[in-house]
Design a protein around this motif. Sequence first.
Motif, PDB file in Angstrom:
ATOM      1  N   GLN A 125       0.753  -1.025   0.098  1.00  0.00           N
ATOM      2  CA  GLN A 125       0.043   0.037  -0.160  1.00  0.00           C
ATOM      3  C   GLN A 125       0.689   1.200  -0.038  1.00  0.00           C
ATOM      4  N   GLU A 159      -1.325  -2.769  -7.778  1.00  0.00           N
ATOM      5  CA  GLU A 159      -2.892  -2.803  -7.512  1.00  0.00           C
ATOM      6  C   GLU A 159      -3.526  -3.885  -7.130  1.00  0.00           C
ATOM      7  N   PRO A 160      -3.342  -4.876  -8.402  1.00  0.00           N
ATOM      8  CA  PRO A 160      -4.384  -6.108  -8.246  1.00  0.00           C
ATOM      9  C   PRO A 160      -3.629  -6.901  -7.221  1.00  0.00           C
ATOM     10  N   HIS A 161      -2.175  -6.989  -7.075  1.00  0.00           N
ATOM     11  CA  HIS A 161      -1.608  -7.756  -5.945  1.00  0.00           C
ATOM     12  C   HIS A 161      -2.021  -7.654  -4.453  1.00  0.00           C
ATOM     13  N   GLN A 189      -5.059  -7.132  -3.752  1.00  0.00           N
ATOM     14  CA  GLN A 189      -6.154  -8.157  -3.483  1.00  0.00           C
ATOM     15  C   GLN A 189      -5.709  -9.609  -3.440  1.00  0.00           C
ATOM     16  N   GLU A 190      -4.615  -9.566  -4.072  1.00  0.00           N
ATOM     17  CA  GLU A 190      -4.188 -11.027  -4.073  1.00  0.00           C
ATOM     18  C   GLU A 190      -3.537 -11.471  -2.659  1.00  0.00           C
ATOM     19  N   GLU A 214      -4.269  -9.809   0.121  1.00  0.00           N
ATOM     20  CA  GLU A 214      -5.656 -10.161   0.952  1.00  0.00           C
ATOM     21  C   GLU A 214      -6.242 -11.602   0.967  1.00  0.00           C
ATOM     22  N   GLN A 215      -6.085 -12.203  -0.332  1.00  0.00           N
ATOM     23  CA  GLN A 215      -6.426 -13.527  -0.422  1.00  0.00           C
ATOM     24  C   GLN A 215      -5.453 -14.349   0.231  1.00  0.00           C
TER      25      GLN A 215
END
Length: 183
Positions: free
Chosen positions: A39, A55-57, A59-60, A62-63
């Motif tokens: 972040q 950016e997409p990582h 969310q990854e 978080e997964q």
Amino acid sequence: MVLVSERPGTKKITSLQQKFIYEINTMYDAENRFLEAQQMMWQCCQNSKLKALIEPHLQETEQHIENLTQVLSTLGEKPQRITCDLAAGLISECQKFALLSADNPKILDLGLAEWHCKIEQLEIACYRSLIKVAEQMGQNQVVQMLEQNLHQEEQVAQKLEQLMMQLVQEAKQTEGKTTAKAR
């Protein structure tokens, strides 16, 4: 030397199961730290391609944290953040670098990409090790969740390595222009 008494919530490890749970919990801590670091990287970087990769990582990651929570649940445990000193050290060095290079956006972006790649390589090594142990323990469901995390980390590392070459060229071009102006 770190004493067990300096690590709240940790106890002596006397079995493979305890060792595995300890390592999952340190990885859980590492992923949480890396989420915060990514972040910060996203906010600091100015290169649109690097931002688009980070950016997409987020969310990854978080997964990944959720997958580790599920791994622990499968093992009858609750997540407990056990400090991952490797993660803390990498992040500290990255933050120091960001402060030192803040005046040159091209160098800052290159450095952030490099530090992110170092983080991914650490995660890859950790997940590979965890998968090998889980396989030996016959934890097939755990292996699947850890492999999902590993594959995503490998993909991001590969993209970062490709982007770093471009960022090096951009930093060199900027340096060339600065050197020419100084003459």
